[in-house]
Enzyme design. Sequence first.
Site, PDB file in Angstrom:
ATOM      1  N   ASP A 116       0.875  -1.163   0.000  1.00 51.01           N
ATOM      2  CA  ASP A 116       0.000   0.000   0.000  1.00 51.01           C
ATOM      3  C   ASP A 116       0.924   1.227   0.000  1.00 51.01           C
ATOM      4  OD1 ASP A 116      -2.117   1.709   0.069  1.00 51.01           O
ATOM      5  OD2 ASP A 116      -3.160   0.713   1.711  1.00 51.01           O
TER       6      ASP A 116
HETATM    7  C1  BGC Z   1      -5.065   3.206   0.234  1.00 53.44           C
HETATM    8  C2  BGC Z   1      -5.130   2.278  -0.951  1.00 53.44           C
HETATM    9  C3  BGC Z   1      -5.000   3.085  -2.214  1.00 53.44           C
HETATM   10  C4  BGC Z   1      -3.683   3.822  -2.179  1.00 53.44           C
HETATM   11  C5  BGC Z   1      -3.427   4.671  -3.414  1.00 53.44           C
HETATM   12  C6  BGC Z   1      -3.857   4.108   0.186  1.00 53.44           C
HETATM   13  O1  BGC Z   1      -3.956   5.130   1.114  1.00 53.44           O
HETATM   14  O2  BGC Z   1      -5.100   2.466   1.426  1.00 53.44           O
HETATM   15  O3  BGC Z   1      -6.317   1.553  -0.935  1.00 53.44           O
HETATM   16  O4  BGC Z   1      -5.123   2.277  -3.338  1.00 53.44           O
HETATM   17  O5  BGC Z   1      -3.674   4.689  -1.066  1.00 53.44           O
HETATM   18  O6  BGC Z   1      -4.272   5.761  -3.438  1.00 53.44           O
END
Ligand code: BGC
Length: 919
Positions: free
Chosen positions: A700
């Site tokens: 993530d």
């Molecule tokens: C989230 C993800 C997301 C990523 C990119 C993170 O903060 O948990 O689900 O895909 O950011 O935006």
Amino acid sequence: MTYTLDWQAYTKLARKTVAEGAVLLQNDGVLPLQPASTVAVFGRNQFNYYKSGTGSGGMVNVTNVVSPLDMLREDVTLNADVLKAYENWLEDHPFDQGEGWAAEPWSQEEMPLDATLVQQAALDSDVALIMIGRTAGEDRDNTADPGSYFLTETEQEMLGLVTTHFKQTVVVLNVGNIIDMRWVEETAPSAVLYAWQGGMEGGTGLSDLLLGRVSPSGKLPDTIVRSLDDYPSTPHFGHADRALYQEDIYVGYRYFETFAPEAVLYPFGYGLSYTSFDLTTDVTTSADAWTVTATVTNTGQTSGKEVVQGYLEKPQGQLGNPTRQLVTFGKTEELAPGEQESLTLVVPFASFASYDDSGVTGHKSSYVIEPGTYQLYLGTDVRSAVPVASHSVETLDVTDVLTENMAPVTAFERIKPQATETGYTVTYEATPLRTIDPEQRRQQERPVERTQTEDAGWKLRDVKEEQVTLETFLDQLTDADLAAIVRGEGMNSPRVTPGTAGAFGGVTAELEALGIPAGCCADGPSGIRMDIGTKAFSLPNGTLLASTFNTTLIADLFEMTGLELRKNEIDTLLGPGMNLHRHPLNGRNFEYFSEDSYLTGKMAVAQLDGMHRVGVTGTLKHFSANNQEFHRHDLDSIVSERALRELYLKGFEMAVKDGKAYSIMTTYGAVNGIWTAGLYDQNTRILRDEWGFDGIVMTDWWAKINAEGTEANRQQTATMVRSQNDLYMVVGEPGTNPFEDDTLTALADGTLRRSELLRSAANICQFLLRSPIMDRVMGTATSIEVLGAPVEEEALEDQAVSHQRLVSGDAFPLTDVATTTGSSHVFAVTAEETGMYQVTLTARSNAGELAQMPVTLFANNMPVATFTFNGTNGEWVSQTKDVFVFNPHNYLKLYFALGGLELKELTFTLAESFHMKNG
Ligand code: BGC
């Protein structure tokens, strides 16, 4: 070959999905609304329909969200006095967006109702419609407070007044997940509909239902119970450091049907229709499966669809089991009154198996079928499902011999059922703890070392053309190339579609020179997020999709999304979101499907099927047990191996095995002490060795990593690579190692092997080789034709963006920028340093000194500062604001709400540097 994206067909499918996903919980006959009736609509949510929750999963820029109110007024008469009262009140009570990330309130201030207005409205109208809305999202869990999980006092007063004066009241809930429902018993409205959050077509689909153009067929993907305290996970939700999964496999209906059926207000799988159905079943038993023929007859007066659900009751055995577990479902086509359809549902006996994590059956770390009677129940919700078949197993059968992985190290007790005279009561047993040394085992499983070869000039296209193997191609890469290829670039990487979350693969000049292109990923999951402001289709949210119980529809819808991804040159959507609704307060429940792992898995498979039809994919997230937002970077989920296997990993397993997933995102936090971004047993042993996954695993965004026992941080990429989490998402410039990750130092000291890096590089390249980006490299890209898109759909036009560097002290000249009312100007900038900047805008105007000319600065489509200029008598005037530049790559936009300014320049001075690597 050309792909065609028919925008009208896309819209129609989304509308249909919205209508099929709404769940009708009560209806005394008031719905559908009669055409030409007069409807008094209460609740400010009628003016601000929530298309989605908040955070990355909600940031789809849309041209228009269809308002349910606008749709309704086409067919019924809206009570004008009530409407006017709201319109007047809203003038002084505008929608409060909050400021910045995770700051939007869960609900908006509600208009207090005047009793005489309601009394009069009741005389003038046939029906009252109350709309109540809620949002929540990433970094923002719901809370057990009025305005979030509970109704506010004003909302309760509204319900009380309206239901007192109106004979017929319909309540529509525009929410991302279930909320407290005790008010239904207290105020007895005539109808209650969970409309969820339906994306940009939310209003059209909802009006189709309310007006009876479609009969409801949505079913609850979660159990609704009387009190939050009834959830066994409540005592363990929302803590900062750890989440103890004491309820084990008894989540949602698995708990309530087994231990506390009386707590349930609306059971899992429940939902009403405008018509009625008769269900008859015929079951045939073969050596390894039940085959159910479920015949559904529409016995009512109007057309509709019905969902047939099959639940398994396993014997308690040594392991203990819930009394119900969803093992199959099917949905009919639209049946006219009197019409009949037979669904064939197959329940393989393999679904009898439970995972033995203690060895109590004599087969530790294996799936076993314990002796006893297995009972199949069929019906239209979990509670009313009736027994239709049973099968006796005489001797224990071991169906899958696996190995211990991801077991807890913290001692705790977990729930186990104990039979009573009337049912089951909760008892506790010690959760089996880890018995192996995962680090030692990993060491033994390291790939054989490989050395770098001469650069033979091979390019990635030669691999595609089968001139050379991927292995030989990758052997040419230097160690520095390998260290860079495991870094993703973002957000807003200039290499890929503007405004997207990340690029991976060819993220340095050296990697590009090897012919490795940059793949592109974008949030997800409910439509494409492009922070430059590019418009995209906003889809119904996960909970709504699951409520349709219609996998064919979801696959068709996501085929359209696949085409939209291709149109925008995005190789993978960052979705589906597959975590479970373990607790109703989780802020991201709207993105996820259900409390049930089987339904979750089926929905993910459907989405992938749709996207795979057109050659793009989705990224399953968040792997695994990411079931709370609070403190998500540091939260340790302490959970048994059995609950992981049967619940939290199950949907992912289905998506990999049945949905052929080839992209996965790990979580921010830890499972049983090890942050998942470096969790070898999850990312290699289970995912790849057991399930056969051959795609990429990414972290993530800005996740932390740890080797067991060490503090998690952003430097331990060697641990990440060793675990076969292939990509660190994301850094500003991968070639410069801005987070000072330890890949190369670990390589030098031998704790990381080049062969381990090569393994991840191969996973990344394999992904690229099967993605549309490679077709563009090869010159064989398929073109996408878009039909019928609204003219204003900027999404469908290519946006030209020029990039420039942002260095502290630099001024961007603005003398050529047009500042007419409503116009905007975009810069794509790469900041040398992230941090707090003082941003100074210099402008002048000959307008009078009372003139107000606001200029708003947006960073990645979020407003970050507003400079309001008055007339300056022709003198240059500067205003300075603090702006946090969080990303290395940004789209900065100046928006001119009112024309009349002449601009000189915008300067950036770094006030405080922000080193993410330390955070
Ligand atoms: C989230 C993800 C997301 C990523 C990119 C993170 O903060 O948990 O689900 O895909 O950011 O935006």
